[in-house]
Scaffold this active site. Structure first.
Site, PDB file in Angstrom:
ATOM      1  CB  SER A   8      16.826 -24.256 -69.868  1.00  0.00           C
ATOM      2  OG  SER A   8      15.729 -25.039 -69.440  1.00  0.00           O
ATOM      3  CG  HIS A  33      20.162 -26.841 -69.639  1.00  0.00           C
ATOM      4  ND1 HIS A  33      21.333 -27.241 -69.027  1.00  0.00           N
ATOM      5  CD2 HIS A  33      19.219 -26.889 -68.672  1.00  0.00           C
ATOM      6  CE1 HIS A  33      21.102 -27.505 -67.752  1.00  0.00           C
ATOM      7  NE2 HIS A  33      19.820 -27.309 -67.509  1.00  0.00           N
ATOM      8  CG  ASP A  35      16.268 -27.997 -66.989  1.00  0.00           C
ATOM      9  OD1 ASP A  35      17.333 -28.209 -66.382  1.00  0.00           O
ATOM     10  OD2 ASP A  35      15.983 -26.900 -67.499  1.00  0.00           O
ATOM     11  CG  MET A  37      12.894 -31.468 -63.521  1.00  0.00           C
ATOM     12  SD  MET A  37      12.085 -29.971 -62.944  1.00  0.00           S
ATOM     13  CE  MET A  37      13.150 -28.722 -63.690  1.00  0.00           C
ATOM     14  CG  HIS A  66      20.237 -30.167 -64.868  1.00  0.00           C
ATOM     15  ND1 HIS A  66      19.776 -28.920 -64.442  1.00  0.00           N
ATOM     16  CD2 HIS A  66      20.587 -30.828 -63.734  1.00  0.00           C
ATOM     17  CE1 HIS A  66      19.848 -28.850 -63.128  1.00  0.00           C
ATOM     18  NE2 HIS A  66      20.326 -29.997 -62.669  1.00  0.00           N
ATOM     19  CG  MET A  68      17.390 -31.515 -61.647  1.00  0.00           C
ATOM     20  SD  MET A  68      16.576 -29.997 -62.186  1.00  0.00           S
ATOM     21  CE  MET A  68      16.676 -30.241 -63.961  1.00  0.00           C
ATOM     22  CG  MET A 137      21.419 -26.523 -59.264  1.00  0.00           C
ATOM     23  SD  MET A 137      20.898 -26.389 -60.988  1.00  0.00           S
ATOM     24  CE  MET A 137      19.339 -25.495 -60.844  1.00  0.00           C
ATOM     25  CG  ASP A 175      20.400 -24.512 -64.607  1.00  0.00           C
ATOM     26  OD1 ASP A 175      19.568 -23.663 -64.979  1.00  0.00           O
ATOM     27  OD2 ASP A 175      20.187 -25.753 -64.653  1.00  0.00           O
TER      28      ASP A 175
HETATM   29  C1  DX5 Z   1      15.756 -25.455 -62.818  1.00  0.00           C
HETATM   30  C2  DX5 Z   1      16.392 -25.890 -64.111  1.00  0.00           C
HETATM   31  C3  DX5 Z   1      16.868 -24.752 -64.923  1.00  0.00           C
HETATM   32  C4  DX5 Z   1      15.775 -23.824 -65.401  1.00  0.00           C
HETATM   33  C5  DX5 Z   1      16.361 -22.450 -65.588  1.00  0.00           C
HETATM   34  O1  DX5 Z   1      15.526 -26.547 -62.022  1.00  0.00           O
HETATM   35  O2  DX5 Z   1      17.513 -26.710 -63.841  1.00  0.00           O
HETATM   36  O3  DX5 Z   1      17.652 -25.188 -66.034  1.00  0.00           O
HETATM   37  O4  DX5 Z   1      15.183 -24.249 -66.602  1.00  0.00           O
HETATM   38  O5  DX5 Z   1      15.327 -21.544 -65.786  1.00  0.00           O
HETATM   39  P1  DX5 Z   1      15.565 -19.974 -65.631  1.00  0.00           P
HETATM   40  O6  DX5 Z   1      16.660 -19.563 -66.550  1.00  0.00           O
HETATM   41  O7  DX5 Z   1      14.221 -19.390 -66.012  1.00  0.00           O
HETATM   42  O8  DX5 Z   1      15.886 -19.731 -64.192  1.00  0.00           O
HETATM   43 ZN    ZN Z   2      18.887 -27.110 -65.587  1.00  0.00          ZN
END
Ligand code: DX5
Ligand code: ZN
Length: 219
Positions: A8, A33, A35, A37, A66, A68, A137, A175
């Site tokens: 990620s 990956h 993320d 948000m 991903h 969110m 998750m 994840d």
């Molecule tokens: C959290 C994200 C993850 C995050 C993982 O909301 O969806 O993908 O980047 O980070 P680590 O591996 O540090 O937990």
């Molecule tokens: Zn993620």
């Protein structure tokens, strides 16, 4: 099934994004990956389609996006057009998840369904026939660097048996808080795609070593 590593970029150094991605690519990762948000679905804001387009220009690895965000329906096409190779959408807060998954499928990208730690595995049973993978998750979404929720191992086993009866070809992605200490147990429980931000990009010896450590733990 061979294991897929999906670093990620949330923990990458964005002032050197190209270099960071090329380093993990050289280390032999499979996907990247991203993320997304929106500050509504989760209490943080990160990246949009522009970053997906940017990553597309940096690497030929599949981009594992991903989402969110609220109203994922409205945005899936935009992200597919920006270059997503895999698009995952949350079950939570989406009354039309069945339709959203159908739309993602129709866009010709790998289709993922995401479940937060507080959502029962069985809640996905009416829609898992529509997916290529389920993302479980193992932290509450919003930030990287959180600790792994150990009950995820049991949830992976439950999801594997649900998928085996409905959609045996579907994979399980995990994840959140994935490290060299828990990746093997998760793989043995039935997960085969692993996201990691901190344990790769914040590895004290660098991202290359972070990837190596995860691969070695899987041996
Ligand atoms: C959290 C994200 C993850 C995050 C993982 O909301 O969806 O993908 O980047 O980070 P680590 O591996 O540090 O937990
Ligand atoms: Zn993620």
């Amino acid at each position: 099934m061979s294991v897929i590593l999906s670093p990620s970029i949330l923990s990458a150094d964005f002032s050197r994004l190209g270099e960071e991605i090329r380093t993990v690519e050289k280390a032999g990762v499979d996907w990247i990956h991203i993320d997304v948000m929106d500050g509504h679905f989760v209490p943080n804001m990160t990246m949009g389609p522009f970053i997906v387009e940017t990553c597309k220009r940096i690497t030929s690895l599949p981009l594992d996006v991903h989402l969110m965000i609220d109203n994922a329906d409205k945005f899936v096409e935009i992200f597919a057009r920006a270059g997503a190779g895999c698009l995952s959408v949350h079950l939570e807060g989406n009354p039309n998840i069945h339709r959203t998954l159908q739309v993602v499928r129709s866009l010709g990208v790998k289709t993922g369904l995401v479940l937060n730690p507080g959502t029962p595995v069985e809640a996905s049973s009416a829609v898992v026939h529509l997916v290529d993978y389920v993302l479980l998750m193992s932290v509450n979404p919003g930030y990287s660097g959180q600790s792994f929720q150990p009950e995820t191992v049991k949830r992976v086993k439950q999801m594997r048996s649900l998928l085996d009866s409905i959609n045996p070809n579907a994979s399980i992605e995990v994840d959140g808080g994935v490290t060299a200490d828990n990746i093997k147990e998760l793989n043995e429980a039935g997960a085969d795609i692993f996201v990691a931000a901190t344990s790769i990009f914040k590895h004290p010896l660098g991202a290359m070593e972070g990837v190596r450590a995860l691969r070695k733990a899987l041996d």
